[in-house]
Structure formats: C-alpha cells, structure tokens
Design a protein around this motif. Structure first.
Motif, PDB file in Angstrom:
ATOM      1  N   CYS A 115      35.098  57.983  32.068  1.00 48.26           N
ATOM      2  CA  CYS A 115      36.103  57.018  31.620  1.00 48.26           C
ATOM      3  C   CYS A 115      36.009  55.782  32.517  1.00 48.26           C
ATOM      4  CB  CYS A 115      37.498  57.634  31.711  1.00 48.26           C
ATOM      5  SG  CYS A 115      38.823  56.505  31.281  1.00 48.26           S
ATOM      6  N   MET A 116      35.676  54.631  31.911  1.00 43.18           N
ATOM      7  CA  MET A 116      35.576  53.394  32.684  1.00 43.18           C
ATOM      8  C   MET A 116      36.965  52.981  33.163  1.00 43.18           C
ATOM      9  SD  MET A 116      33.873  51.008  34.085  1.00 43.18           S
ATOM     10  CE  MET A 116      32.215  51.166  33.443  1.00 43.18           C
ATOM     11  N   ALA A 117      37.044  52.631  34.425  1.00 47.71           N
ATOM     12  CA  ALA A 117      38.312  52.174  35.010  1.00 47.71           C
ATOM     13  C   ALA A 117      38.657  50.793  34.468  1.00 47.71           C
ATOM     14  CB  ALA A 117      38.193  52.111  36.529  1.00 47.71           C
ATOM     15  N   PRO A 118      39.941  50.533  34.274  1.00 51.56           N
ATOM     16  CA  PRO A 118      40.329  49.181  33.868  1.00 51.56           C
ATOM     17  C   PRO A 118      40.006  48.191  34.989  1.00 51.56           C
ATOM     18  CG  PRO A 118      42.274  50.520  34.333  1.00 51.56           C
ATOM     19  CD  PRO A 118      41.085  51.426  34.428  1.00 51.56           C
ATOM     20  N   GLU A 119      39.711  46.967  34.592  1.00 54.78           N
ATOM     21  CA  GLU A 119      39.386  45.939  35.577  1.00 54.78           C
ATOM     22  C   GLU A 119      40.633  45.178  35.997  1.00 54.78           C
ATOM     23  OE1 GLU A 119      35.752  42.934  36.089  1.00 54.78           O
ATOM     24  OE2 GLU A 119      37.008  42.466  34.352  1.00 54.78           O
ATOM     25  N   SER A 120      40.735  44.986  37.302  1.00 57.05           N
ATOM     26  CA  SER A 120      41.801  44.176  37.882  1.00 57.05           C
ATOM     27  C   SER A 120      41.131  43.333  38.965  1.00 57.05           C
ATOM     28  CB  SER A 120      42.892  45.071  38.470  1.00 57.05           C
ATOM     29  OG  SER A 120      43.898  44.280  39.055  1.00 57.05           O
ATOM     30  N   LYS A 121      40.728  42.125  38.600  1.00 57.12           N
ATOM     31  CA  LYS A 121      39.912  41.286  39.491  1.00 57.12           C
ATOM     32  C   LYS A 121      40.626  40.935  40.789  1.00 57.12           C
ATOM     33  CE  LYS A 121      36.423  39.382  36.664  1.00 57.12           C
ATOM     34  NZ  LYS A 121      35.154  39.507  37.301  1.00 57.12           N
ATOM     35  N   LEU A 122      39.885  41.061  41.866  1.00 52.18           N
ATOM     36  CA  LEU A 122      40.378  40.667  43.182  1.00 52.18           C
ATOM     37  C   LEU A 122      40.474  39.152  43.273  1.00 52.18           C
ATOM     38  CD1 LEU A 122      38.228  42.905  45.547  1.00 52.18           C
ATOM     39  CD2 LEU A 122      40.670  43.060  45.189  1.00 52.18           C
ATOM     40  N   ALA A 123      41.400  38.675  44.093  1.00 47.80           N
ATOM     41  CA  ALA A 123      41.472  37.247  44.395  1.00 47.80           C
ATOM     42  C   ALA A 123      40.204  36.860  45.167  1.00 47.80           C
ATOM     43  CB  ALA A 123      42.711  36.950  45.225  1.00 47.80           C
ATOM     44  N   PRO A 124      39.680  35.655  44.952  1.00 43.68           N
ATOM     45  CA  PRO A 124      38.440  35.247  45.629  1.00 43.68           C
ATOM     46  C   PRO A 124      38.483  35.382  47.154  1.00 43.68           C
ATOM     47  CG  PRO A 124      38.963  33.703  43.878  1.00 43.68           C
ATOM     48  CD  PRO A 124      40.136  34.648  43.990  1.00 43.68           C
ATOM     49  N   ALA A 125      39.591  35.041  47.779  1.00 44.08           N
ATOM     50  CA  ALA A 125      39.679  35.143  49.243  1.00 44.08           C
ATOM     51  C   ALA A 125      39.570  36.598  49.701  1.00 44.08           C
ATOM     52  CB  ALA A 125      40.980  34.518  49.744  1.00 44.08           C
ATOM     53  N   ARG A 126      40.232  37.505  49.004  1.00 42.94           N
ATOM     54  CA  ARG A 126      40.165  38.925  49.366  1.00 42.94           C
ATOM     55  C   ARG A 126      38.758  39.460  49.111  1.00 42.94           C
ATOM     56  NH1 ARG A 126      44.712  43.273  48.956  1.00 42.94           N
ATOM     57  NH2 ARG A 126      45.282  41.958  50.677  1.00 42.94           N
ATOM     58  N   ARG A 127      38.128  39.060  48.010  1.00 42.26           N
ATOM     59  CA  ARG A 127      36.756  39.492  47.711  1.00 42.26           C
ATOM     60  C   ARG A 127      35.824  39.085  48.854  1.00 42.26           C
ATOM     61  NH1 ARG A 127      35.054  41.113  43.263  1.00 42.26           N
ATOM     62  NH2 ARG A 127      36.684  40.039  42.083  1.00 42.26           N
ATOM     63  N   LYS A 128      35.965  37.842  49.314  1.00 48.22           N
ATOM     64  CA  LYS A 128      35.115  37.357  50.403  1.00 48.22           C
ATOM     65  C   LYS A 128      35.298  38.204  51.656  1.00 48.22           C
ATOM     66  CE  LYS A 128      34.033  33.396  53.273  1.00 48.22           C
ATOM     67  NZ  LYS A 128      34.380  32.063  53.703  1.00 48.22           N
ATOM     68  N   VAL A 129      36.537  38.499  52.006  1.00 48.68           N
ATOM     69  CA  VAL A 129      36.822  39.316  53.191  1.00 48.68           C
ATOM     70  C   VAL A 129      36.186  40.696  53.062  1.00 48.68           C
ATOM     71  CG1 VAL A 129      38.682  40.521  54.432  1.00 48.68           C
ATOM     72  CG2 VAL A 129      38.928  38.096  53.855  1.00 48.68           C
TER      73      VAL A 129
END
Length: 154
Positions: A115-129
């Motif tokens: 079962c594919m997990a639903p997507e909840s995109k990270l904020a760009p700043a958090r993704r970078k960290v």
C-alpha cells in the motif's frame, strides 16, 4: 549464500533483518537508505530512504505485534518525511496498523510495497536540513568503516 552471511544474519535482530530487506527493495527503486537514523533529538527511525528527486521516506520495521504496540513515537516521524511506511513480515496482523500510512511486506532479503503511503511534502527548509543530515551521517558511517580509529583522532 556463503558462510559469512550466515554469521551476519545470526548476529542481527529480527527488525534489523527486515530493515535489510527493505533497504534492498528501496535500492531497486532508485533510493539510498540509512538505518537507525536520527532526524531530531529523541527520535530514531528504522530506515530513512532518499530518492533521486530528493524525496524522503521513513519506514518503520516491526518484527512482532508486541514491537508495534510498544512504539509510541511513530507519529512524531511523520513531520520528517514525504511518505511514511510500516514494514512487517507475512505473519504480522496488518489490521493493527493505522490508516493513512503505507505498508511493505518483507523479510531479510527483500520487500514489496503493498500500500503506497500518502504523500505529505516536506517544507523546503526542513528537506534541506534532513538531506544534509543524511549526507553527513552516511559520510561518517563510511569513514568509520574505512578507518575505525577515526573517532580517536576526531
């Protein structure tokens, strides 16, 4: 399978063996993984996977019903990934797992997304960290493998 792999398997816990199968599957999907990754103080995810486009998935490996029932931190992991999955073996009672999460079934050699997990995109700043932390963690682990005495000097 050679003799060395049997020795390694005997020294690994069931959750670690499942994580290995998950990481093997993720590699076939173009992801790189780190096991036992700490996204923030007090949190340790079983597997974090980084995709070619910078997507971040967290996969929690549960080796038993008791292992799942004692996990009280999993909701805190949701804010550190784009998709969240549970990985369990074929015998795990999957009806216990919360809705709105992904599911992988696996063993020590492979896994499959059920079962594919639903997507909840990270904020760009958090993704970078997180990606920087991922890179630093991976580099430290590689360095420690190549030079086990490195900690003495640093």
């Amino acid at each position: 399978m050679n003799e060395t792999s049997h020795i390694l398997d005997a020294n690994m816990m069931p959750g670690q063996l499942l994580a290995r199968g998950v990481c093997r599957h993720m590699a076939t999907q173009g992801f790189v993984c780190i096991e036992e990754f700490t996204p923030a103080k007090g949190l340790r995810v079983d597997v974090i996977a980084l995709g070619q486009k910078g997507e971040l998935w967290v996969i929690e490996c549960k080796s038993s019903k008791a292992d799942f029932q004692t996990d009280k931190k999993w909701e805190g992991y949701l804010e550190w990934c784009d998709r969240y999955f549970w990985a369990v073996d074929m015998d795990f009672p999957t009806d216990l797992l919360p809705e709105g999460t992904g599911l992988m079934i696996g063993d020590s050699y492979a896994a499959e997304i059920i079962c594919m997990a639903p997507e909840s995109k990270l904020a760009p700043a958090r993704r970078k960290v997180i990606i920087q932390k991922f890179a630093m963690n991976a580099a430290r682990r590689l360095h420690a493998l190549r030079d086990p005495m490195a900690r003495v000097w640093g």
